[in-house]
Write an enzyme that holds these catalytic residues in place. Sequence first.
Site, PDB file in Angstrom:
ATOM      1  N   ASP A 203      55.026  47.343  24.332  1.00  0.00           N
ATOM      2  CA  ASP A 203      54.835  45.903  24.235  1.00  0.00           C
ATOM      3  C   ASP A 203      54.721  45.323  25.641  1.00  0.00           C
ATOM      4  OD1 ASP A 203      54.928  43.188  23.824  1.00  0.00           O
ATOM      5  OD2 ASP A 203      56.652  43.222  22.493  1.00  0.00           O
TER       6      ASP A 203
ATOM      7  N   CYS B 294      20.013  28.108  11.274  1.00  0.00           N
ATOM      8  CA  CYS B 294      20.539  28.819  10.108  1.00  0.00           C
ATOM      9  C   CYS B 294      20.621  27.885   8.904  1.00  0.00           C
ATOM     10  CB  CYS B 294      21.921  29.383  10.422  1.00  0.00           C
ATOM     11  SG  CYS B 294      22.723  30.161   9.002  1.00  0.00           S
TER      12      CYS B 294
ATOM     13  N   CYS C  18      29.801  29.823  12.462  1.00  0.00           N
ATOM     14  CA  CYS C  18      29.308  29.209  13.698  1.00  0.00           C
ATOM     15  C   CYS C  18      29.616  27.714  13.671  1.00  0.00           C
ATOM     16  CB  CYS C  18      27.800  29.386  13.841  1.00  0.00           C
ATOM     17  SG  CYS C  18      27.240  31.101  13.986  1.00  0.00           S
TER      18      CYS C  18
ATOM     19  N   PHE D 232      46.459  46.073  28.342  1.00  0.00           N
ATOM     20  CA  PHE D 232      45.759  45.697  27.101  1.00  0.00           C
ATOM     21  C   PHE D 232      44.455  46.509  27.036  1.00  0.00           C
ATOM     22  CE2 PHE D 232      47.929  42.047  28.983  1.00  0.00           C
ATOM     23  CZ  PHE D 232      48.809  41.663  27.988  1.00  0.00           C
TER      24      PHE D 232
ATOM     25  N   CYS E 116      39.733  35.728  26.357  1.00  0.00           N
ATOM     26  CA  CYS E 116      39.002  35.145  25.232  1.00  0.00           C
ATOM     27  C   CYS E 116      39.608  33.812  24.820  1.00  0.00           C
ATOM     28  CB  CYS E 116      38.981  36.104  24.040  1.00  0.00           C
ATOM     29  SG  CYS E 116      40.617  36.546  23.435  1.00  0.00           S
TER      30      CYS E 116
ATOM     31  N   ASP F  11      43.106  42.439  30.056  1.00  0.00           N
ATOM     32  CA  ASP F  11      42.168  42.046  28.987  1.00  0.00           C
ATOM     33  C   ASP F  11      42.969  41.756  27.718  1.00  0.00           C
ATOM     34  OD1 ASP F  11      39.936  41.556  27.453  1.00  0.00           O
ATOM     35  OD2 ASP F  11      39.416  43.672  27.197  1.00  0.00           O
TER      36      ASP F  11
ATOM     37  N   GLN G  72      34.412  44.789  21.454  1.00  0.00           N
ATOM     38  CA  GLN G  72      33.695  43.547  21.705  1.00  0.00           C
ATOM     39  C   GLN G  72      32.471  43.498  20.797  1.00  0.00           C
ATOM     40  OE1 GLN G  72      34.816  41.142  23.338  1.00  0.00           O
ATOM     41  NE2 GLN G  72      36.135  41.864  24.984  1.00  0.00           N
TER      42      GLN G  72
ATOM     43  N   GLU H 126      48.453  50.052  26.221  1.00  0.00           N
ATOM     44  CA  GLU H 126      47.985  49.365  25.020  1.00  0.00           C
ATOM     45  C   GLU H 126      49.169  49.217  24.060  1.00  0.00           C
ATOM     46  OE1 GLU H 126      46.421  47.689  21.846  1.00  0.00           O
ATOM     47  OE2 GLU H 126      45.360  47.796  23.752  1.00  0.00           O
TER      48      GLU H 126
ATOM     49  N   CYS I 150      22.744  36.687   7.822  1.00  0.00           N
ATOM     50  CA  CYS I 150      23.455  35.954   8.873  1.00  0.00           C
ATOM     51  C   CYS I 150      22.606  35.938  10.138  1.00  0.00           C
ATOM     52  CB  CYS I 150      24.806  36.598   9.146  1.00  0.00           C
ATOM     53  SG  CYS I 150      25.679  35.904  10.560  1.00  0.00           S
TER      54      CYS I 150
END
Length: 448
Positions: free
Chosen positions: A354, A85, A94, A306, A404, A374, A277, A327, A174
Amino acid sequence: MAQFFKPNGKGRKKSPPSYVLTGTADALDHQGRGVVRISKQGKSRVYFVPQLLPGETAQFKVTGQQNIELLARQSTAAERRQAPCPYYDDCGGCDLQHINETHQRRHKQQVVTELFAKMAGMKKELPWHDTLIADDWQYRRKARLAIYQRATKQPWRLGFRAHASKHIVDIPQCAVLDSELNRLITDFRKMLDSAQLGPKIGHVELIKAPAAQLCLRITQPLSSEQTQQLEAFSTTSECAVWLDNGQQLKALSQNAICFDETIDGDRLVFMPGDFIQVNARVNQQMVKQAVNWLAPQADDEILDLFAGIGNFTLPLARRAKSVTAVEGVSAMTKQLAANATTANLSNVYAHTFDLGTNEVSRLLEKGYQRILLDPARAGAEAVCQCIAKLQSDKQPEQIVYVSCSPDTLARDSRWLLDNGYEIAHISLVDMFVQTHHIETMVSFKKVV
């Protein structure tokens, strides 16, 4: 002659001190930065230098306590490549393009291994499965661009923030963004000047779902002419246009709808701003693997925490007796319930609360056989603590944790590993190629 008061400097914000050092990296840290250790006068200090690889010597600038800038490399590691890039050196989107994808994935797996050893007490080798991968470039189906223009007659910038800065790097295209969204960027940049929109926009969100979607965060009311120009742009650029004023989301395009139908055949409708995602092809593999690892049976009652808009909920509900989906964001819970109704699934029970409260403990006392987690980067420690404290006959047989953030994953895993569980499977999910961000899946099995 008039005399004016000149402040003596007290109360002024001083610029942080800066200095230049030279050193050699001997490792990469968990964010993909080179680790440089420098000893001086008997004291050793560690510096984390961006875009520096182990074995490379470089000159770098240190400002304050945290900000480190690579100035010049004096050697080159074999793993290094020229970043594809042209904006890579400035853009903060990135941070691993200077390493080929094989080494990126090797580094990420090493990060997870080290964190599990340090934070989860894992002394034996992790049961790694193959990394889930798809395209290395043009994979993002969602991105948020920053925009800045002080006044209509002044130049504007549209792109991503620079490394460790609020400065916007102007980016016409991008390299990791879906080709259709790159086309939309080109079209949108052309109409910015004619519509004089720049000073009235806070940010621009691009979504491919499955058609191109453009969501503008509006900070000042648009004129009727500007609204008409956006409506015309929606037609000519073949995209749906949404306006978000911070209180209300409005679609300018007729029949505007965002949805994903790549997962298990069901349509997941969502709104701009809802979490999805960003890598559709990898997400499809991830959902399939989660279902395989959790192995739902026809008489199972499954708990999905989640749950978002139902990314995992609906596939699990097609294979189990029921899925209770929780959720924390009420709008997403409503969307999940609507998606389940559209899919003709009457065995999905959606709730909002919560997941860090006592309600989780009361829910877990019902004794679910299988649980899917998740969470966001903050992790699911409260949930894992509650599972660890359950009586043995109330603990689930299988838990799949999608993470994540490998540090919170390792932290949370210890609660399970110390209280009746072992790791059956683990794999990287290369959701964010060319960046240091790490997605991981772990399957925990109750030890009999």
